[in-house]
Design a protein around this motif. Sequence first.
Motif, short mmCIF file in Angstrom:
data_model
loop_
_atom_site.label_atom_id
_atom_site.label_comp_id
_atom_site.label_asym_id
_atom_site.label_seq_id
_atom_site.Cartn_x
_atom_site.Cartn_y
_atom_site.Cartn_z
N LEU C 142 -5.58 -6.61 -10.64
CA LEU C 142 -5.10 -5.07 -9.99
C LEU C 142 -4.40 -5.58 -8.68
CD1 LEU C 142 -6.03 -2.19 -10.15
CD2 LEU C 142 -8.15 -2.80 -8.81
N GLU C 143 -3.54 -4.89 -8.37
CA GLU C 143 -2.81 -4.93 -7.09
C GLU C 143 -3.61 -4.51 -5.90
OE1 GLU C 143 1.50 -4.05 -7.00
OE2 GLU C 143 1.76 -4.86 -4.86
N VAL C 144 -3.90 -5.30 -4.90
CA VAL C 144 -4.64 -4.57 -3.77
C VAL C 144 -3.62 -4.62 -2.76
CG1 VAL C 144 -6.54 -5.06 -2.02
CG2 VAL C 144 -6.69 -6.20 -4.26
N HIS C 145 -3.05 -3.29 -2.81
CA HIS C 145 -1.84 -3.20 -1.83
C HIS C 145 -2.35 -2.21 -0.49
CE1 HIS C 145 1.95 -0.90 -0.93
NE2 HIS C 145 2.58 -1.75 -1.68
N ALA C 146 -1.74 -2.30 0.47
CA ALA C 146 -2.15 -1.56 1.53
C ALA C 146 -2.04 -0.01 1.15
CB ALA C 146 -1.49 -1.76 2.70
N SER C 318 7.45 -14.14 -3.57
CA SER C 318 7.69 -13.36 -2.56
C SER C 318 8.44 -12.11 -3.06
CB SER C 318 9.17 -13.99 -2.03
OG SER C 318 9.06 -15.22 -1.65
N GLU C 319 7.93 -11.00 -2.34
CA GLU C 319 8.24 -9.39 -2.62
C GLU C 319 8.74 -8.83 -1.44
OE1 GLU C 319 5.85 -6.70 -5.34
OE2 GLU C 319 4.93 -6.70 -3.24
N TYR C 320 10.04 -8.94 -1.33
CA TYR C 320 10.92 -8.35 -0.11
C TYR C 320 10.91 -6.80 -0.24
CZ TYR C 320 14.87 -7.24 2.79
OH TYR C 320 15.66 -6.52 3.77
MN LIG Z 1 3.23 -5.72 -4.12
#
Ligand SMILES: [Mn+2]
Lengths: 131, 131, 351, 351
Positions: C142-146, C318-320
């Motif tokens: 599960l992506e913990v994204h702002a 890396s996720e630009y």
């Molecule tokens: Mn992301």
Amino acid sequence: MAGRPIYNPDSFQNIREDGKVVGFCFEMKAQYYRSFTLSILRDIRLNVDGEDVNRDDIRITVNGETFTLEETRTVIDPEYRWEFGEYAAVSVRKEGGLAQGTHSLRGMQIIAPSYMPFQIEAPCDTEFEIR
Amino acid sequence: MAGRPIYNPDSFQNIREDGKVVGFCFEMKAQYYRSFTLSILRDIRLNVDGEDVNRDDIRITVNGETFTLEETRTVIDPEYRWEFGEYAAVSVRKEGGLAQGTHSLRGMQIIAPSYMPFQIEAPCDTEFEIR
Amino acid sequence: MSNIKRCVSLYSYQDEYYLGKLDLEGCLRETAKTGATGVELLAEQMIKRFPLPIETEEFRSQWFDWMEKYNLTPVCYDAFLENRIYDNRTLTLREQIQMMKRDIRLASLLGFHNLRTLVSTPMDVIEGSMDYAAKMDVKIGLEVHAPFSLNSGWADGYMEMIHRTGTKHFGFIPDMGIFCKNIPDVVREKARRHGASEECIKIVDDAYASRREKGFVKIKYDLDLGKANMEYRMANGMKEMMDAVAAAGGGPADMEYAGTSFTYSWSEPQDIIDNIDYIFHTHAKFYNMHEDLQETAVAVPEVVEAYKKAGYTGYLSSEYEGGEHLRMDLDVDSIEQVRRHQEALKAAIGE
Amino acid sequence: MSNIKRCVSLYSYQDEYYLGKLDLEGCLRETAKTGATGVELLAEQMIKRFPLPIETEEFRSQWFDWMEKYNLTPVCYDAFLENRIYDNRTLTLREQIQMMKRDIRLASLLGFHNLRTLVSTPMDVIEGSMDYAAKMDVKIGLEVHAPFSLNSGWADGYMEMIHRTGTKHFGFIPDMGIFCKNIPDVVREKARRHGASEECIKIVDDAYASRREKGFVKIKYDLDLGKANMEYRMANGMKEMMDAVAAAGGGPADMEYAGTSFTYSWSEPQDIIDNIDYIFHTHAKFYNMHEDLQETAVAVPEVVEAYKKAGYTGYLSSEYEGGEHLRMDLDVDSIEQVRRHQEALKAAIGE
Ligand SMILES: [Mn+2]
Ligand SMILES: [Mn+2]
């Protein structure tokens, strides 16, 4: 014999939610010779004791999942075919439900198999008892 | 540089059918970071030279197939995804098409990725030339 | 010595892909050039006619040839659960589980052992897919994204499920956007280009600094993400800040900068250490890498330090995400951005 | 000696299936009991959650076990091209071809080498699927169902395509409902039960006899099937007949009988001989088999004779369609009906 049964006679009953009667429901079989995706069920029309049921108040439950007739328009998943010979539950939102006793139901199933130049309308009339 | 291009500048032209001009068309890229099924393209809004285009007059063509915005609602086939970085053709039915010369277009792509609590509105404004 | 590995999410190259400067193989080639050994893929971004090619031997053989040619390992498959694919209803639980299983299968077909899912994925869908994920040897992350964060009421719900089921196939993928010391400079520069005033920018930046100092009020678990997000914003002083911007005569660019500021957040790097048993993969989100390898918003060295302390052996990917703040007005050079970021990661890891 | 073989379409047992008296295996068992060696299946009728089970090894192995147990051969798979599965559009050509190919594949998975398609299937869809049909060793048969007929403008369009492409994987499946000497007695009896008058019945029956005598005006090829059908009806004197019924005081039952009469038609059995090279399979439609093995509407002996003369080596597949005229008021005994029909076919074939 009085013809092939369409409705499950034991299925007619009021629906209770949180101690209040919010509608009624029953089970019926599709009047076609094969199963079909709910997307081609183009309408269910109901008239109880002479009064038309509002389309928005109708729900159909297949394989444990309940849809409005608007929602069925995009239901093409195999899990929710109305199987040939199997009951689907039809429920109607109606405050207070139906009174105890005998009622008359004029029903119509409308489906649109793609190869038919017109929709198929199957009248499904019955009398039923609410206990 | 004036920013990333959205429209194919060479694509703006009137559409002729049976010797009559019946509308105009152009090519544009989707303003999202991945492809999507046309079913989540919830709207394309166009305003040409200050005048709103009627939604019913808009068509989108992807992979050789043309849909109205009403039809796209059920288009989930992989053949018709709006691919990331690829042009789709947008056409507008309009008797007589557009006059030769420069026009201004205010466009909006509206998509609804399921995980977003709101629809994404991407403004796509440009000036273009009909020759 | 750390066993942390480096990966690139091809998401990073979206601007070059959009312009036709890079195709899928091009992105893989650029990834390899940075020295990264892992690749993260958004199949719906770079595989046309998704998912049809993945079902073909031909594409898969091409894919694995590329992996070998560029010495890359498939690390994470980013899924999008399109559970509102029709505008008239949300897919049923069974339909959603079927879609999730499809994605797990597709990931597996391409050799991925991690699948990124989004916060909008209902818990029931995750639970309903976990046995299948185990069978296919794919971990759902599960992506913990702002504005979400670990060590929060929101994360506790998932923790409860992990402990209740004992699953080894569900965990978290932190997105380093949750470790923003301040608002990314590319966002601020965009606001300036579009006419924001220094006074308003200062109000917004100060408010961010104050949130960071006091600690962000964390977002709650709510199926209605829009509602949860609005409550989160209000609890973190959005109204007061917006009022101050308005009072300072803020125009559209100021207002946009102010609103956007709430999509960034700060968590303590300690959160990584506390939750390391449930972290399989990581989005090393960044916004702007300067020539001196400094990211002015994301606390890269501090966060990598936490990963090292925790003994993490997975990939930092890396996720630009700076391009979207440039592309309206300026050229984007994702290739150089990713190259710099990988250098910075390498240095921080201490390879 | 003739090489004509006998088959049963499970469609025939629909009333027992609906009531739960027969399941799929029960239908196969009854088929075997009649002495038929072939089986025709409507997967969407008797396979629940279509098409999922067909994709599983488990179901297929069960299916082939049944074939062995009951000594049956899968002969024809009846497909329904649901090209208007959504109410807001017709599927695109590509979507339709994909659906057709799916059905061809499903048929093949169950061992069928014939697939029945309906007259509503666009020619482009058939052409677009033919190579795949050849690859899968499945022949697509267009059902020639009343009011359509062979040796007609309608059939010529398909003949042109067969000759142009040289395909060996597309042809016709005549439905013997096109060989009705008169309106089935079960239809007439139903009309009587529902209150039709003898006078009106006579008007309708005489009109049918007159159409048969003069020869039916054949239906044209038109993508708009509703329009083609209405033109066909008018050209065959529907208006005059309806006027006569109305003048005779016809009520709803009379009107229904009159309208229904146009769903039956008569073609010359010679049509079979003329087109035998393009006939792979046959629906031996029937409406009511009497104890003495007479079908009062369909010209069973005459049509079978034509098949024999033509040297047909395919199957005649019993397709009972009388139940729908009984079930509102009476019991249906499809099992006995099919048994009698198979006996009649056997006698006509001269086994
Ligand atoms: Mn992301
Ligand atoms: Mn037939």
